[in-house]
Design a protein around this motif. Structure first.
Motif, short mmCIF file in Angstrom:
data_model
loop_
_atom_site.label_atom_id
_atom_site.label_comp_id
_atom_site.label_asym_id
_atom_site.label_seq_id
_atom_site.Cartn_x
_atom_site.Cartn_y
_atom_site.Cartn_z
N TYR A 1 -8.18 -0.13 -0.92
CA TYR A 1 -8.39 1.13 -1.60
C TYR A 1 -8.33 2.32 -0.64
N SER A 2 -8.02 3.44 -1.17
CA SER A 2 -8.19 4.73 -0.52
C SER A 2 -8.23 5.71 -1.67
N TRP A 3 -8.36 7.05 -1.45
CA TRP A 3 -8.38 7.93 -2.62
C TRP A 3 -7.51 7.22 -3.66
N LEU B 1 -15.45 8.23 3.62
CA LEU B 1 -15.73 6.83 3.95
C LEU B 1 -14.56 6.13 4.63
N HIS B 2 -13.47 6.86 4.86
CA HIS B 2 -12.38 6.29 5.69
C HIS B 2 -12.68 6.46 7.17
N ALA B 3 -13.73 7.20 7.48
CA ALA B 3 -14.27 7.20 8.84
C ALA B 3 -15.70 6.72 8.69
N THR C 1 1.51 12.23 4.56
CA THR C 1 1.02 12.70 3.27
C THR C 1 -0.15 11.84 2.81
N HIS C 2 -0.03 10.54 3.04
CA HIS C 2 -1.10 9.64 2.62
C HIS C 2 -2.33 9.73 3.53
N LEU C 3 -2.08 9.72 4.83
CA LEU C 3 -3.22 9.60 5.76
C LEU C 3 -4.04 10.88 5.88
N GLY D 1 -4.65 12.70 3.42
CA GLY D 1 -5.52 12.49 2.26
C GLY D 1 -6.66 11.54 2.60
N ASP D 2 -6.32 10.36 3.10
CA ASP D 2 -7.35 9.37 3.44
C ASP D 2 -8.41 9.93 4.38
N LEU D 3 -7.98 10.69 5.35
CA LEU D 3 -8.93 11.21 6.35
C LEU D 3 -9.94 12.17 5.71
N TRP E 1 -4.09 1.67 9.81
CA TRP E 1 -3.84 3.11 9.95
C TRP E 1 -4.64 3.93 8.94
N HIS E 2 -5.16 3.27 7.89
CA HIS E 2 -5.81 4.01 6.79
C HIS E 2 -7.23 4.47 7.12
N TYR E 3 -7.79 4.01 8.22
CA TYR E 3 -9.22 4.31 8.46
C TYR E 3 -9.54 4.23 9.95
N MET F 1 2.00 4.44 0.78
CA MET F 1 1.37 3.61 1.82
C MET F 1 0.38 2.59 1.25
N ASP F 2 -0.22 2.90 0.11
CA ASP F 2 -1.09 1.90 -0.53
C ASP F 2 -0.25 0.85 -1.25
N PHE F 3 0.84 1.27 -1.85
CA PHE F 3 1.68 0.33 -2.60
C PHE F 3 2.30 -0.71 -1.67
N VAL F 4 2.69 -0.31 -0.44
CA VAL F 4 3.35 -1.27 0.45
C VAL F 4 2.37 -2.27 1.08
N LYS F 5 1.10 -2.14 0.75
CA LYS F 5 0.15 -3.16 1.21
C LYS F 5 0.49 -4.51 0.57
N SER F 6 1.25 -4.49 -0.51
CA SER F 6 1.67 -5.73 -1.16
C SER F 6 2.89 -6.35 -0.47
N GLY G 1 -6.29 11.00 -6.72
CA GLY G 1 -6.74 11.78 -5.56
C GLY G 1 -5.61 12.07 -4.59
N HIS G 2 -4.81 11.05 -4.27
CA HIS G 2 -3.70 11.26 -3.33
C HIS G 2 -2.68 12.24 -3.90
N ARG G 3 -2.41 12.12 -5.19
CA ARG G 3 -1.43 13.04 -5.79
C ARG G 3 -1.94 14.48 -5.82
#
Ligand SMILES: [Zn+2]
Length: 253
Positions: free
Chosen positions: A18-20, A136-138, A126-128, A130-132, A75-77, A60-65, A24-26
């Motif tokens: 998970y991440s936003w 809770l990603h830190a 663009t993704h990271l 957002g995540d930062l 890289w997400h956290y 970046m979340d979708f390619v986790k698959s 949230g990311h959009r």
């Protein structure tokens, strides 16, 4: 032993899954799109074609698959114990969110990068960014950024990390375009103030929110937790978008 390995595996999966959430990311991507300079907008169009930052923000979340992207999971956290700064922290040999942002800023700036590499770097940034801005990603390593803090969110089993990724945002019931329009009411002066900061500042702001995020009793979270925290979530989404634009504007200056 097998049980332990299974539990460890689940922990890793649940932390990286998970991440936003998608909305949230959009929202971050859409707000950034609206704060791009003419020059940055043109350069990005050359790289992405008709796709917008909102549209690439969840890639970046979708390619986790896809196993071939396993190296990007960390890289997400970043994990930071209480009282330890990023500079003094033990670094993950596989990388972390600060290093990944730095590396892909360089990749986008480099005249020797191919178009394919630039598309990749834009999707990563663009993704990271957002995540930062999802505090809770830190997070703390011992509870995997709130993933191990089991809660009932609006009567359904969840965890604290997921509440911050998507629970609070989805509760508002807005589409990403509605939400970005509502949040993106910001004056020029505040835009400059927000952009006058570094990824390490964004990280430290998130760490400073820990007391607020963990301030609840029992495991039932709902409207009261929303009331206390949604303002912070929205501030983070707006800041993430405005700062992503600032970063891209400086890259394509
Ligand atoms: Zn992520």
């Amino acid at each position: 032993m097998r049980k332990l390995i299974a539990v460890m595996f689940l922990c890793v999966v649940s932390f990286t899954a998970y991440s936003w959430g998608t909305t949230g990311h959009r929202v971050v991507g859409e707000i950034a799109q609206n704060h791009l300079s003419k020059k940055a907008e043109k350069s990005i169009k050359k790289i992405l074609g008709d796709e917008t930052l909102a549209e690439i923000s969840n890639w970046m979340d979708f390619v986790k698959s896809d196993d071939s992207y396993d190296h990007t999971h960390c890289w997400h956290y970043v994990n930071l114990p209480d009282g330890v700064t990023y500079e003094n922290s033990e670094k993950n040999p596989c990388g972390d969110i600060i290093k990944a942002i730095d590396d892909h800023v360089e990749l986008l700036k480099s005249p020797s990068s191919t178009k394919e590499e630039k598309v990749f770097a834009l999707k990563v940034l663009t993704h990271l960014v957002g995540d930062l801005h999802q505090p809770l990603h830190a997070g703390r390593k011992d509870d995997l950024g709130g993933n191990k803090v089991k809660v009932k969110w609006m009567y359904k089993s969840s965890n604290l990390h997921r509440v911050w990724d998507s629970g609070l945002i989805d509760l508002q019931g807005y589409s990403y375009t509605e939400y970005s329009n509502i949040l993106n009411r910001i004056g020029k002066e505040d835009v400059v103030k927000l952009q006058n900061s570094t990824p390490l500042d964004w990280l430290n702001e998130g760490v400073a929110l820990r007391d607020q995020i963990y301030d609840f009793e029992g495991e039932k979270l709902g409207y009261e937790y929303n009331y206390k925290n949604i303002g912070t979530v929205e501030e983070r989404l707006l800041s993430g978008g405005v700062r992503l634009a600032g970063l891209l504007n400086s890259i394509f200056e």
